[in-house]
Design an enzyme around this catalytic site. Sequence first.
Site, PDB file in Angstrom:
ATOM      1  N   LYS A 151       0.711  -1.744   0.249  1.00  0.00           N
ATOM      2  CA  LYS A 151      -0.217   0.013  -0.291  1.00  0.00           C
ATOM      3  C   LYS A 151       0.479   1.001  -0.329  1.00  0.00           C
ATOM      4  O   LYS A 151       1.563   1.366   0.607  1.00  0.00           O
ATOM      5  CB  LYS A 151      -0.561  -0.161   0.818  1.00  0.00           C
ATOM      6  CG  LYS A 151      -2.167   1.123   1.803  1.00  0.00           C
ATOM      7  CD  LYS A 151      -3.539   0.834   2.097  1.00  0.00           C
ATOM      8  CE  LYS A 151      -4.103   2.105   2.390  1.00  0.00           C
ATOM      9  NZ  LYS A 151      -4.858   1.770   3.301  1.00  0.00           N
ATOM     10  N   ASP A 194     -16.323   0.054  -0.603  1.00  0.00           N
ATOM     11  CA  ASP A 194     -15.190  -0.583  -1.489  1.00  0.00           C
ATOM     12  C   ASP A 194     -14.244  -0.810  -0.146  1.00  0.00           C
ATOM     13  O   ASP A 194     -13.035  -1.243   0.005  1.00  0.00           O
ATOM     14  CB  ASP A 194     -14.812   0.043  -1.879  1.00  0.00           C
ATOM     15  CG  ASP A 194     -14.890   1.897  -1.091  1.00  0.00           C
ATOM     16  OD1 ASP A 194     -15.341   2.227  -0.544  1.00  0.00           O
ATOM     17  OD2 ASP A 194     -13.544   2.311  -1.039  1.00  0.00           O
TER      18      ASP A 194
HETATM   19  P1  AMP Z   1      -9.546   4.892   1.242  1.00  0.00           P
HETATM   20  O1  AMP Z   1     -11.177   6.065   1.452  1.00  0.00           O
HETATM   21  O2  AMP Z   1      -8.247   5.503   2.013  1.00  0.00           O
HETATM   22  O3  AMP Z   1     -10.650   3.239   1.068  1.00  0.00           O
HETATM   23  O4  AMP Z   1      -9.816   5.132  -0.485  1.00  0.00           O
HETATM   24  C1  AMP Z   1     -10.756   5.398  -1.564  1.00  0.00           C
HETATM   25  C2  AMP Z   1      -9.526   5.173  -2.995  1.00  0.00           C
HETATM   26  O5  AMP Z   1      -9.572   6.299  -3.401  1.00  0.00           O
HETATM   27  C3  AMP Z   1      -9.669   3.689  -3.532  1.00  0.00           C
HETATM   28  O6  AMP Z   1      -9.786   3.600  -4.001  1.00  0.00           O
HETATM   29  C4  AMP Z   1      -8.194   4.094  -3.087  1.00  0.00           C
HETATM   30  O7  AMP Z   1      -7.203   3.358  -3.818  1.00  0.00           O
HETATM   31  C5  AMP Z   1      -8.241   5.368  -3.525  1.00  0.00           C
HETATM   32  N1  AMP Z   1      -6.508   6.121  -2.994  1.00  0.00           N
HETATM   33  C6  AMP Z   1      -6.822   6.823  -1.623  1.00  0.00           C
HETATM   34  N2  AMP Z   1      -5.258   7.291  -1.282  1.00  0.00           N
HETATM   35  C7  AMP Z   1      -4.838   7.496  -2.612  1.00  0.00           C
HETATM   36  C8  AMP Z   1      -3.764   8.541  -2.910  1.00  0.00           C
HETATM   37  N3  AMP Z   1      -2.907   9.213  -2.398  1.00  0.00           N
HETATM   38  N4  AMP Z   1      -3.896   7.849  -3.943  1.00  0.00           N
HETATM   39  C9  AMP Z   1      -4.028   7.234  -5.363  1.00  0.00           C
HETATM   40  N5  AMP Z   1      -5.444   6.136  -5.005  1.00  0.00           N
HETATM   41  C10 AMP Z   1      -5.537   7.710  -3.985  1.00  0.00           C
HETATM   42 MG    MG Z   2      -9.858   1.958   0.881  1.00  0.00          MG
END
Ligand code: AMP
Ligand code: MG
Length: 498
Positions: free
Chosen positions: A122, A265
């Site tokens: 990650k 997700d």
């Molecule tokens: P999360 O809220 O962490 O579950 O993230 C939601 C979505 O945003 C997921 O598809 C993650 O892969 C994407 N995401 C979160 N932070 C980043 C980042 N810094 N760069 C690229 N994708 C991100």
């Molecule tokens: Mg996530």
Amino acid sequence: MDEALIAPEAADVPLGLRWLNSFAALGPAFFTELRPTPLPSPWLVGLNSRLLDELQLDRAWPTSPEGIDVLTGNRIAQGSRPLASVYSGHQFGVWAGQLGDGRAILLGEIDTAAGPQELQLKGAGRTPYSRMGDGRAVLRSSIREYLGSEAMQGLGIPTTRALAVTGSPAPVRREEVETAAVVTRVAPSFIRFGHFEHFAARDQTAQLKALADYVIDRFYPGCRTTEKFAGNACAALLEQVSERTAAMVAHWQAAGFCHGVMNTDNMSILGLTIDYGPFQFLDAFDPGHICNHSDEQGRYAFNKQPNVAYWNLFCLGQALLPLIGDQELALAALESYKTVFPRELEARMRAKLGLQTAADTDRELIEAVLRLLAKDRVDYPIFWRMLSRHVAGEPGDPVRDLFLDREGLDAWLDAYSQRLGSGDRSAAAHAMLRTNPKYVLRNHLGELAIRQAKLGDFAMVSSLLRLVQSPFEEHPEHETLAGFPPDWASNIEISCSS
Ligand code: AMP
Ligand code: MG
């Protein structure tokens, strides 16, 4: 830095791991194959030797320069087929469309003593699903995930695991400029509800079926042979996932764990706690506590979690509907949540109370103590640990000192004492001390470890890891870490920014 900067001599590293890569066999509709984007000058922030031992993986390679490169995504282990998977999902109750692994790269699946396990990096760089993101994770949030997931494991709560964290001086812009880190996560599978929602939303029924077959064959083979639901394997799958999710959330509520961002997700098809972002273990017991500073409406408040999980399962049910083929069956499969969640929660709370049998009055006993805890905002972990000592008959009565409403507490203690009975309480006390942790990964402890780590000192990351991996043991040298949170703990703001 981009892929072109991978030195030509940096051939894939022969680590001696046995790669299976079953997810990659699903085919390109499910992912994009790509390599992680390297980070400069990586170092090891934390290494989870206990997990290495559980998986019976060699302890030496992760500390070697090649191993650190692999854990950072700078080099690839021989046999691994790195990829980013695609999924969609509902975020804060709203359909968000395509998401996918925006910063996590699946290295593949390895054969271990604990069965096949996927390794995922990650923060390993951009992917086709990164949208506006930079594909990175910062040191702060990576340490939180590393310690958070192992704390859950230490408490016996189903979770993805964390094998290691590496850091790099590469700058990463959030509210302020921070530095990059990579967490190596481990789980039998990282498939989420959102993977199913993705193909359902696009009417890609063949892919939806391939995904369901993959999950059933690997993780829920009993769904093929059950006579329930007229032999409908996908309805049986929905029921199984509902039951596992119910059991997981019951654990969360009993442990005082707030997930903080229960988007679909972020829900594992295996009923594992996944995506450690703005999570928090409660200090004072506040049922309406919102741990995610970005969650202005309190959608994911502590006491909303059980209903949100059901809402999320409903989304999964809707996604599986083309395969189940009968709305009544899908609804029937979801019903199990409504019986399993309260049953499991009561079982967890009974265990916290040291009750080895069930009685009709238990629910009222549990609700009454939670009301008292909420009224006086009593520290949740300390209350349970002190109650365990009280039952063990230790001198003094500090548990009373936690409450303003002493009359209310005395009345409850009387009822509880009657329920425990007049016999030997040592078995109950012993069980309680194995159920109510002494060491909890409170926000401020993580914060202290992060502050030191930002200065290059990872000693507290290691010591906290050891504590949360054996949270029921006495660790006299760390007594102060079992105390009340300092005043500043309530000012820590944790948001989705990570
Ligand atoms: P999360 O809220 O962490 O579950 O993230 C939601 C979505 O945003 C997921 O598809 C993650 O892969 C994407 N995401 C979160 N932070 C980043 C980042 N810094 N760069 C690229 N994708 C991100
Ligand atoms: Mg996530």
